[in-house]
Design a protein around this motif. Structure first.
Motif, PDB file in Angstrom:
ATOM      1  N   ALA A  42      14.102  -7.166  -7.426  1.00 44.11           N
ATOM      2  CA  ALA A  42      13.234  -7.022  -6.267  1.00 44.11           C
ATOM      3  C   ALA A  42      11.779  -6.956  -6.698  1.00 44.11           C
ATOM      4  CB  ALA A  42      13.631  -5.779  -5.468  1.00 44.11           C
ATOM      5  N   ARG A  44      10.396  -8.316  -9.176  1.00 43.40           N
ATOM      6  CA  ARG A  44       9.903  -9.616  -9.625  1.00 43.40           C
ATOM      7  C   ARG A  44       9.635 -10.574  -8.484  1.00 43.40           C
ATOM      8  NH1 ARG A  44      14.273 -10.500 -13.870  1.00 43.40           N
ATOM      9  NH2 ARG A  44      13.903  -8.616 -15.065  1.00 43.40           N
ATOM     10  N   VAL A  45      10.354 -10.449  -7.376  1.00 35.26           N
ATOM     11  CA  VAL A  45      10.218 -11.487  -6.344  1.00 35.26           C
ATOM     12  C   VAL A  45       9.445 -11.054  -5.094  1.00 35.26           C
ATOM     13  CG1 VAL A  45      12.293 -12.680  -7.082  1.00 35.26           C
ATOM     14  CG2 VAL A  45      12.446 -10.987  -5.267  1.00 35.26           C
ATOM     15  N   VAL A  46       9.282  -9.746  -4.894  1.00 37.51           N
ATOM     16  CA  VAL A  46       8.592  -9.313  -3.679  1.00 37.51           C
ATOM     17  C   VAL A  46       7.147  -8.998  -3.985  1.00 37.51           C
ATOM     18  CG1 VAL A  46       8.573  -7.648  -1.793  1.00 37.51           C
ATOM     19  CG2 VAL A  46      10.726  -8.306  -2.843  1.00 37.51           C
ATOM     20  N   SER A  47       6.252  -9.527  -3.161  1.00 35.02           N
ATOM     21  CA  SER A  47       4.863  -9.100  -3.281  1.00 35.02           C
ATOM     22  C   SER A  47       4.357  -8.784  -1.885  1.00 35.02           C
ATOM     23  CB  SER A  47       4.025 -10.205  -3.914  1.00 35.02           C
ATOM     24  OG  SER A  47       4.212 -11.403  -3.184  1.00 35.02           O
ATOM     25  N   THR A  48       3.454  -7.836  -1.822  1.00 35.11           N
ATOM     26  CA  THR A  48       2.935  -7.484  -0.511  1.00 35.11           C
ATOM     27  C   THR A  48       1.452  -7.803  -0.468  1.00 35.11           C
ATOM     28  OG1 THR A  48       2.535  -5.709   1.022  1.00 35.11           O
ATOM     29  CG2 THR A  48       2.813  -5.074  -1.282  1.00 35.11           C
TER      30      THR A  48
END
Lengths: 475, 266
Positions: A42, A44-48
């Protein structure tokens, strides 16, 4: 076969042996490693792209809807609003439908039958019995359902129901039941048979049984129209017209809450007596609020719920209409069967503040609660004819005014007490035959099916008796 | 049997509409079986409805689907049956709904398991995803509720996620029907074998545990040739999972291995 068994045995033995090496915290280790991997991926792939303030309105709303102070009042307010909209919106279309189907189409059919030279009993069975029952069902039930179900579905789609479950969870646990029972109860507000099936989400058999037995205290599709109609005719008419709608809505909310209170009381009593045991815990995820899809909700609630329930009601109304007509027209010693039965039930009915017509209607309506009100209306009309009030073959009332139902009821000797007790009895009586069958299928036990079916009737008659005695003492 | 399509075709709405045929509950002559798994309230039933044209009641609350719902559709000339499993947070503990979901994925041997994931709660949803990927090789992750993630200003790198998980990842907004075509394409690729999944396997764990798993896996492999999720079965046996021990005893597990073997040979 022997060799195969040996292979299998050797695998199991090897597993058992290895289990000693790894210690007894395998489950935790495994969960931990799953969580670690999930969290790594998570990350590595989620950015806000924004700060946290964007979550705030949802949190604020949750804090309000599930707050200790405002949670329950808001629930009351929301329910009252929904009922008020339903009651004030349903009156006019109901009157129009009754006017069209009963005052216009019915005489027209009678004329047609007379012109065709139909035998009197065929004409009676089909037009005064079956057609009229279906017409009553449609005019009494369609308008409130067409307003109530979409509103309820919108609340559901928005995500309000889990908040209700959250509010009620603590009370359920304190009454010795499972917190998830709030969800099966919510399902029961649509249909008790569905609510009983929904109790499958509860794992412990003891708590599941409690949820199944008490599901009937959640007013279902078939009973909302009864509550709404009786409340608006008898309770709403006590106060000035301007606040009639809101007062009737409050009466329905009161009955609904009585149902919730009884759910707790009966759950508590069951879990302290025949169904003793530990309370299991669970976690409930509050889903995000989602903007309701208005058009889709309208479509599904009209097709899936309104028309589905209406169709079911009409299907059950057809044989019931025929039965009612036969009861009213087969004579024994100068009186119709209906009159005999009503006379027989009347003393007991009056004792508990109801009457013979209502009790007979509840017997006729065991297959579906939806047809209680139409059955009561028809039996009142027919038995009124039998006892010499009014004239004509079945319908004597010009339903041109909105209060015509009320005039019909007063002709049948109804009082405010009858109305109040009918609302109570509608909350507390045996489940419909579909629900009884579902309870049997879900529990697989005749004993618990009987308990779930008979307990509410006994409670209902008891409560009605109590209210009637207090009423007669006071008035 | 994979159909050749030019990229223009795949994005043309007329073609797409014609390509998905919603068959409702018609279950005749099926080519593939799909399972629909996911956490509660991630929109599994909505995805199910979008694919089958059925109108399973959907509601915004967890635990709504308690029984298996089944429907079917046809896409690219192949007929699919799809089974909507109850939503669960995990496949490890013993509640009935988790058992229904797990047993179907393990013993029902669906051709593709579609894991519906709520993007805004990715980490929690990945727990279940990783457990499903331990059991089955053939899966597609459906990143649902992408609109909500956007409202929350979350961005997901779905290509990276697909690389991490080793299975296709498709962003969708099933409520509005967005992304369903891409999902169908991914499903058909995995079902037909033109996309070969290399599912992520849980790596962390103590040395003793991994050693034990390895040893038991080797014996399992030797005794149940063709069983593709030996590692997971080994873990369950080590934990003493009664259902799996039973499956070993009754030969159910051996049969699974044989089925797999035949499928590979065919």
């Amino acid at each position: 076969m022997k060799a195969a068994e040996k292979i299998e045995q050797s695998i199991l033995e090897e597993a058992a042996a290895l289990r000693w090496d790894i210690g007894d915290n395998l489950h935790d280790t495994l969960l931990e490693s799953i969580y670690q991997d999930a969290s790594k991926i998570a990350d590595r792939v989620v950015s806000t792209t924004a700060g946290k303030q964007h979550f705030n309105w949802e949190r604020r709303l949750d804090a309000l809807l599930t707050s200790r102070m405002f949670g329950f009042p808001l629930m009351l307010l929301m329910l009252t609003l929904v009922f008020w909209l339903t009651i004030s919106g349903a009156n006019v279309p109901s009157g129009l439908l009754a006017n069209a189907l009963i005052d216009r189409v019915h005489p027209w059919l009678k004329d047609l039958a007379a012109g065709a030279g139909l035998v009197w009993w065929l004409d009676g069975l089909f037009i005064d019995g079956i057609y009229l029952a279906a017409a009553w069902v449609i005019s009494v039930m369609l308008p409130p359902m067409a307003i109530f179900f979409p509103l309820f579905t919108l609340l559901e789609d928005f995500g309000y129901l889990p908040r209700v479950a959250f509010n009620l969870d603590n009370l359920f646990r304190r009454s010795g039941a499972h917190g998830k029972q709030a969800l099966s109860m919510a399902m029961g507000y649509g249909c008790n048979a569905a609510g009983v099936i929904a109790a499958r989400i509860i794992d412990s058999p003891r708590e599941r049984l409690i949820a199944i037995i008490t599901n009937n205290f959640a007013l279902c599709n078939g009973r909302w129209p009864t509550q709404i109609l009786i409340a608006s005719l008898f309770i709403g008419s006590l106060v000035p017209a301007a606040i009639g709608g809101i007062v009737s809505a409050a009466a329905v909310v009161a009955v609904t809450f009585l149902g919730i209170i009884l759910t707790f009381v009966v759950s508590w009593a069951l879990s302290r007596t025949v169904l003793k045991g530990e309370v299991s815990s669970f976690s409930l995820e509050l889903p995000p609020y989602r903007p309701p899809r208005i058009l889709q909700t309208l479509y599904t609630s009209l097709i899936d719920r309104t028309l589905f329930v209406l169709w079911r009601a009409v299907v059950f109304a057809v044989p019931a209409g025929a039965l009612i007509w036969l009861l009213a027209n087969i004579r024994l010693a100068g009186l119709s069967l209906a009159a005999h039965t009503i006379d027989f039930l009347n003393p007991f009915g009056l004792l508990v503040g109801l009457n013979g017509v209502i009790l007979l209607a509840y017997i006729v309506a065991i297959p579906a609660n939806e047809i209680v009100i139409p059955t009561i209306l028809m039996l009142t009309v027919l038995s009124a004819k039998v006892t010499g009030v009014g004239e004509g073959a079945g319908v004597m009332f010009e339903l041109t005014e909105l209060d015509s139902y009320q005039r019909l009821f007063s002709a049948g000797g109804w009082t405010l007490l009858t109305a109040v007790n009918l609302m109570l009895f509608s909350l507390l009586h045996n489940p419909c035959s579909t629900t009884i069958y579902t309870i049997y299928k879900e529990t697989g036990s005749v004993k618990w099916t009987l308990v779930a079916s008979i307990l509410p009737v006994v409670m209902g008659l008891g409560l009605c008796l109590l209210v009637a005695q207090i009423w007669q003492f006071l008035v | 049997m994979k159909e050749r399509q030019s990229p223009e075709c795949a994005t043309c709405p007329a073609h797409n509409v014609a390509n998905l045929e919603k068959l409702g509950v018609d279950m005749t002559s099926l080519d593939f079986v799909l399972a629909l798994a996911g956490n509660p309230n991630t929109g599994k039933s909505t995805v199910f409805n979008a694919l089958t044209g059925l109108r399973q009641h959907t509601g915004n609350w967890p635990g709504k689907t308690v029984t298996r719902a089944e429907g079917s559709f046809s896409y690219g000339g192949k007929r699919y049956k799809i089974v909507d499993l109850p939503g669960t947070y995990s496949l490890l503990s013993t509640s009935t709904d988790e058992e229904v979901a797990r047993d179907f994925i393990l013993f029902g041997q669906p051709d593709v398991t579609v894991i519906v994931v709520d993007v805004s709660r990715l980490e929690r949803n990945l727990n279940l995803t990783l457990q499903v990927l331990e059991i089955t090789d053939r899966a597609v992750v459906c990143l649902n509720l992408i609109d909500e993630a956007e409202r929350h200003h979350l961005k997901i790198d779905e290509r990276q996620l697909s690389r991490e998980l080793g299975v296709p990842v498709v962003p969708t907004n099933a409520r509005q029907g967005d992304g369903i075509q891409a999902l169908l394409k991914a499903i058909s690729e995995v079902a037909s074998g033109s996309f070969v999944c290399k599912p992520h396997r849980i790596a962390s764990g103590s040395k003793e545990l991994m050693g034990a798993v390895q040893r038991l896996s080797n014996s399992l492999k030797a005794k149940f040739p063709g069983l593709h999720n030996v590692r997971w079965v080994a873990l369950r046996l080590l934990e003493g999972d009664a259902r799996i021990i039973d499956a070993v005893k009754t030969g159910e597990l051996a049969k699974l291995g044989r089925n797999e073997f035949q499928q590979i040979e065919n």
